[in-house]
Structure formats: C-alpha cells, structure tokens
Motif scaffolding. Structure first.
Motif, PDB file in Angstrom:
ATOM      1  N   VAL A  40       0.837  -1.194   0.000  1.00  0.00           N
ATOM      2  CA  VAL A  40       0.000   0.000   0.000  1.00  0.00           C
ATOM      3  C   VAL A  40       0.876   1.249   0.000  1.00  0.00           C
ATOM      4  CG1 VAL A  40      -1.626   1.327   1.402  1.00  0.00           C
ATOM      5  CG2 VAL A  40      -2.011  -1.096   1.026  1.00  0.00           C
ATOM      6  N   SER A  41       1.939   1.241   0.790  1.00  0.00           N
ATOM      7  CA  SER A  41       2.817   2.405   0.891  1.00  0.00           C
ATOM      8  C   SER A  41       3.579   2.676  -0.400  1.00  0.00           C
ATOM      9  CB  SER A  41       3.824   2.213   2.017  1.00  0.00           C
ATOM     10  OG  SER A  41       3.165   2.012   3.236  1.00  0.00           O
ATOM     11  N   SER A  42       3.790   1.651  -1.204  1.00  0.00           N
ATOM     12  CA  SER A  42       4.605   1.807  -2.408  1.00  0.00           C
ATOM     13  C   SER A  42       3.913   2.614  -3.503  1.00  0.00           C
ATOM     14  CB  SER A  42       5.015   0.447  -2.951  1.00  0.00           C
ATOM     15  OG  SER A  42       3.884  -0.251  -3.422  1.00  0.00           O
ATOM     16  N   ASP A  43       2.596   2.727  -3.476  1.00  0.00           N
ATOM     17  CA  ASP A  43       1.867   3.453  -4.517  1.00  0.00           C
ATOM     18  C   ASP A  43       1.006   4.542  -3.877  1.00  0.00           C
ATOM     19  OD1 ASP A  43       0.541   4.316  -6.752  1.00  0.00           O
ATOM     20  OD2 ASP A  43      -0.354   2.387  -7.244  1.00  0.00           O
ATOM     21  N   PRO A  44       1.266   5.822  -4.176  1.00  0.00           N
ATOM     22  CA  PRO A  44       0.507   6.909  -3.538  1.00  0.00           C
ATOM     23  C   PRO A  44      -0.995   6.849  -3.820  1.00  0.00           C
ATOM     24  CG  PRO A  44       2.444   7.771  -4.672  1.00  0.00           C
ATOM     25  CD  PRO A  44       2.337   6.327  -5.017  1.00  0.00           C
ATOM     26  N   ALA A  45      -1.393   6.435  -5.018  1.00  0.00           N
ATOM     27  CA  ALA A  45      -2.820   6.357  -5.343  1.00  0.00           C
ATOM     28  C   ALA A  45      -3.503   5.277  -4.500  1.00  0.00           C
ATOM     29  CB  ALA A  45      -3.013   6.076  -6.823  1.00  0.00           C
ATOM     30  N   VAL A  46      -2.835   4.149  -4.339  1.00  0.00           N
ATOM     31  CA  VAL A  46      -3.388   3.064  -3.521  1.00  0.00           C
ATOM     32  C   VAL A  46      -3.455   3.493  -2.066  1.00  0.00           C
ATOM     33  CG1 VAL A  46      -3.004   0.700  -2.725  1.00  0.00           C
ATOM     34  CG2 VAL A  46      -2.623   1.276  -5.111  1.00  0.00           C
ATOM     35  N   LYS A  47      -2.418   4.184  -1.593  1.00  0.00           N
ATOM     36  CA  LYS A  47      -2.401   4.646  -0.214  1.00  0.00           C
ATOM     37  C   LYS A  47      -3.550   5.617   0.049  1.00  0.00           C
ATOM     38  CE  LYS A  47       0.530   6.426   3.430  1.00  0.00           C
ATOM     39  NZ  LYS A  47      -0.242   5.725   4.422  1.00  0.00           N
ATOM     40  N   LYS A  48      -3.781   6.535  -0.886  1.00  0.00           N
ATOM     41  CA  LYS A  48      -4.864   7.509  -0.728  1.00  0.00           C
ATOM     42  C   LYS A  48      -6.216   6.793  -0.653  1.00  0.00           C
ATOM     43  CE  LYS A  48      -6.948  11.463  -3.026  1.00  0.00           C
ATOM     44  NZ  LYS A  48      -6.951  12.322  -4.203  1.00  0.00           N
ATOM     45  N   GLU A  49      -6.432   5.836  -1.546  1.00  0.00           N
ATOM     46  CA  GLU A  49      -7.703   5.095  -1.564  1.00  0.00           C
ATOM     47  C   GLU A  49      -7.862   4.251  -0.297  1.00  0.00           C
ATOM     48  OE1 GLU A  49     -11.359   4.249  -3.121  1.00  0.00           O
ATOM     49  OE2 GLU A  49      -9.898   5.656  -3.901  1.00  0.00           O
ATOM     50  N   THR A  50      -6.776   3.650   0.167  1.00  0.00           N
ATOM     51  CA  THR A  50      -6.821   2.844   1.384  1.00  0.00           C
ATOM     52  C   THR A  50      -7.152   3.708   2.589  1.00  0.00           C
ATOM     53  OG1 THR A  50      -5.189   1.340   0.457  1.00  0.00           O
ATOM     54  CG2 THR A  50      -5.512   1.242   2.829  1.00  0.00           C
ATOM     55  N   ASP A  51      -6.529   4.892   2.682  1.00  0.00           N
ATOM     56  CA  ASP A  51      -6.826   5.795   3.788  1.00  0.00           C
ATOM     57  C   ASP A  51      -8.282   6.231   3.765  1.00  0.00           C
ATOM     58  OD1 ASP A  51      -4.229   5.606   4.676  1.00  0.00           O
ATOM     59  OD2 ASP A  51      -3.573   7.476   3.701  1.00  0.00           O
ATOM     60  N   LYS A  52      -8.807   6.466   2.565  1.00  0.00           N
ATOM     61  CA  LYS A  52     -10.211   6.854   2.435  1.00  0.00           C
ATOM     62  C   LYS A  52     -11.127   5.720   2.905  1.00  0.00           C
ATOM     63  CE  LYS A  52     -12.920   7.293  -1.414  1.00  0.00           C
ATOM     64  NZ  LYS A  52     -13.213   7.678  -2.779  1.00  0.00           N
ATOM     65  N   LEU A  53     -10.825   4.485   2.495  1.00  0.00           N
ATOM     66  CA  LEU A  53     -11.641   3.342   2.906  1.00  0.00           C
ATOM     67  C   LEU A  53     -11.570   3.109   4.412  1.00  0.00           C
ATOM     68  CD1 LEU A  53     -10.827   0.832   0.044  1.00  0.00           C
ATOM     69  CD2 LEU A  53     -12.994   1.962   0.463  1.00  0.00           C
ATOM     70  N   LEU A  54     -10.375   3.255   4.986  1.00  0.00           N
ATOM     71  CA  LEU A  54     -10.239   3.080   6.429  1.00  0.00           C
ATOM     72  C   LEU A  54     -10.999   4.150   7.193  1.00  0.00           C
ATOM     73  CD1 LEU A  54      -6.489   2.038   6.696  1.00  0.00           C
ATOM     74  CD2 LEU A  54      -8.498   0.619   7.123  1.00  0.00           C
ATOM     75  N   ALA A  55     -10.993   5.378   6.677  1.00  0.00           N
ATOM     76  CA  ALA A  55     -11.740   6.451   7.338  1.00  0.00           C
ATOM     77  C   ALA A  55     -13.236   6.174   7.277  1.00  0.00           C
ATOM     78  CB  ALA A  55     -11.420   7.788   6.670  1.00  0.00           C
ATOM     79  N   GLU A  56     -13.714   5.702   6.129  1.00  0.00           N
ATOM     80  CA  GLU A  56     -15.133   5.362   6.008  1.00  0.00           C
ATOM     81  C   GLU A  56     -15.503   4.207   6.930  1.00  0.00           C
ATOM     82  OE1 GLU A  56     -15.903   4.538   1.912  1.00  0.00           O
ATOM     83  OE2 GLU A  56     -15.561   6.614   1.295  1.00  0.00           O
ATOM     84  N   ALA A  57     -14.650   3.208   6.995  1.00  0.00           N
ATOM     85  CA  ALA A  57     -14.917   2.051   7.862  1.00  0.00           C
ATOM     86  C   ALA A  57     -14.924   2.468   9.326  1.00  0.00           C
ATOM     87  CB  ALA A  57     -13.893   0.958   7.624  1.00  0.00           C
ATOM     88  N   GLY A  58     -14.017   3.349   9.708  1.00  0.00           N
ATOM     89  CA  GLY A  58     -13.962   3.816  11.087  1.00  0.00           C
ATOM     90  C   GLY A  58     -15.181   4.641  11.445  1.00  0.00           C
ATOM     91  N   ALA A  59     -15.700   5.418  10.497  1.00  0.00           N
ATOM     92  CA  ALA A  59     -16.882   6.233  10.753  1.00  0.00           C
ATOM     93  C   ALA A  59     -18.144   5.388  10.863  1.00  0.00           C
ATOM     94  CB  ALA A  59     -17.056   7.265   9.630  1.00  0.00           C
ATOM     95  N   SER A  60     -18.170   4.246  10.186  1.00  0.00           N
ATOM     96  CA  SER A  60     -19.372   3.409  10.209  1.00  0.00           C
ATOM     97  C   SER A  60     -19.379   2.393  11.337  1.00  0.00           C
ATOM     98  CB  SER A  60     -19.529   2.691   8.866  1.00  0.00           C
ATOM     99  OG  SER A  60     -18.479   1.760   8.707  1.00  0.00           O
ATOM    100  N   MET A  61     -18.262   2.231  12.035  1.00  0.00           N
ATOM    101  CA  MET A  61     -18.197   1.242  13.125  1.00  0.00           C
ATOM    102  C   MET A  61     -18.873   1.788  14.365  1.00  0.00           C
ATOM    103  SD  MET A  61     -14.600  -0.665  12.663  1.00  0.00           S
ATOM    104  CE  MET A  61     -15.158  -1.829  13.855  1.00  0.00           C
ATOM    105  N   PRO A  62     -19.653   0.941  15.085  1.00  0.00           N
ATOM    106  CA  PRO A  62     -20.302   1.390  16.320  1.00  0.00           C
ATOM    107  C   PRO A  62     -19.263   1.638  17.410  1.00  0.00           C
ATOM    108  CG  PRO A  62     -20.664  -0.956  15.988  1.00  0.00           C
ATOM    109  CD  PRO A  62     -19.946  -0.435  14.781  1.00  0.00           C
ATOM    110  N   HIS A  63     -19.542   2.603  18.253  1.00  0.00           N
ATOM    111  CA  HIS A  63     -18.609   2.961  19.328  1.00  0.00           C
ATOM    112  C   HIS A  63     -18.953   2.260  20.602  1.00  0.00           C
ATOM    113  CE1 HIS A  63     -16.604   6.110  17.063  1.00  0.00           C
ATOM    114  NE2 HIS A  63     -17.775   6.323  16.521  1.00  0.00           N
TER     115      HIS A  63
END
Length: 119
Positions: free
Chosen positions: A96-119
């Motif tokens: 993931v770190s080797s490609d900036p486009a993949v890293k950006k998309e991964t960070d976006k997906l992780l942020a969405e997943a974190g926002a949708s997880m119950p607290h």
C-alpha cells in the motif's frame, strides 16, 4: 443462444421489472437491495481471492515459504501462529505504501470504515 432470443428475454425482463416497480414499489425496492447485497458479496469474495492469490505470488517471489506447522504446534505456540499474520500485514502495508494512489484510496476506505463502526 441466439441473439434475438437474448434481446427478447431482456425486453421481457425489463417490462416485468417496470410492471413490478409501478404496482408494488416496496417489492421492487427490496429486490434492488437484495441484488445489491448479492453483488457486494460476489465482489468481496472475488477481491479476497485475488488478494490471496496475489499475496501468495509475492510471498513466493520474495522468499521461500516455510511449511505450515502441525495443528499441535499451533496450539502449543500461539505467538508463532500470529507471527505469520503480522508478516502478512507487513507485506500488505508495504504494498500500500509503495503506490501513492493506492495509499490515498486505502486511507479513504479506512476512514469510512472507522466512521461506520459502532462505538
């Protein structure tokens, strides 16, 4: 199958979907949700298979793979069993770190997943 039969079936299916959507909108919505969930499951399984296959190829090209420990060894040494998981996650992080486009998309997906997880 002949092309004419395929087109006629498509038109008949579209007409049936239009009829159901007008007469019973709730049923059409439920069918749409079910189809979406089915499609998501298919995509998720195919992505997981592609990742497994790709990680196997990367792992073999990077270094030889150690044989899988026996079941009794896995129970005796749980830390050793988790070391392989940590190594796999480290490889994923490096990819993931080797490609900036993949890293950006991964960070976006992780942020969405974190926002949708119950607290």
């Amino acid at each position: 199958m002949r092309l004419g039969s395929f087109i006629a079936g498509g038109i008949a299916g579209a007409a049936a979907a239009l009829y159901v959507a007008r007469k019973r909108p709730g049923l059409a919505a439920a069918a749409g949700v079910a189809a979406g969930q089915l499609w998501s499951g298919v995509v998720r399984k195919s992505m997981a298979g592609a990742l497994r296959q790709g990680m196997g190829t990367i792992g073999r090209s990077a270094k030889p793979v150690a044989p899988e420990p026996a079941v009794s060894e896995r129970r005796a040494e749980p830390a050793a069993a988790h070391a392989g998981d940590a190594q796999a996650w480290a490889q994923i992080a490096a990819l993931v770190s080797s490609d900036p486009a993949v890293k950006k998309e991964t960070d976006k997906l992780l942020a969405e997943a974190g926002a949708s997880m119950p607290h």
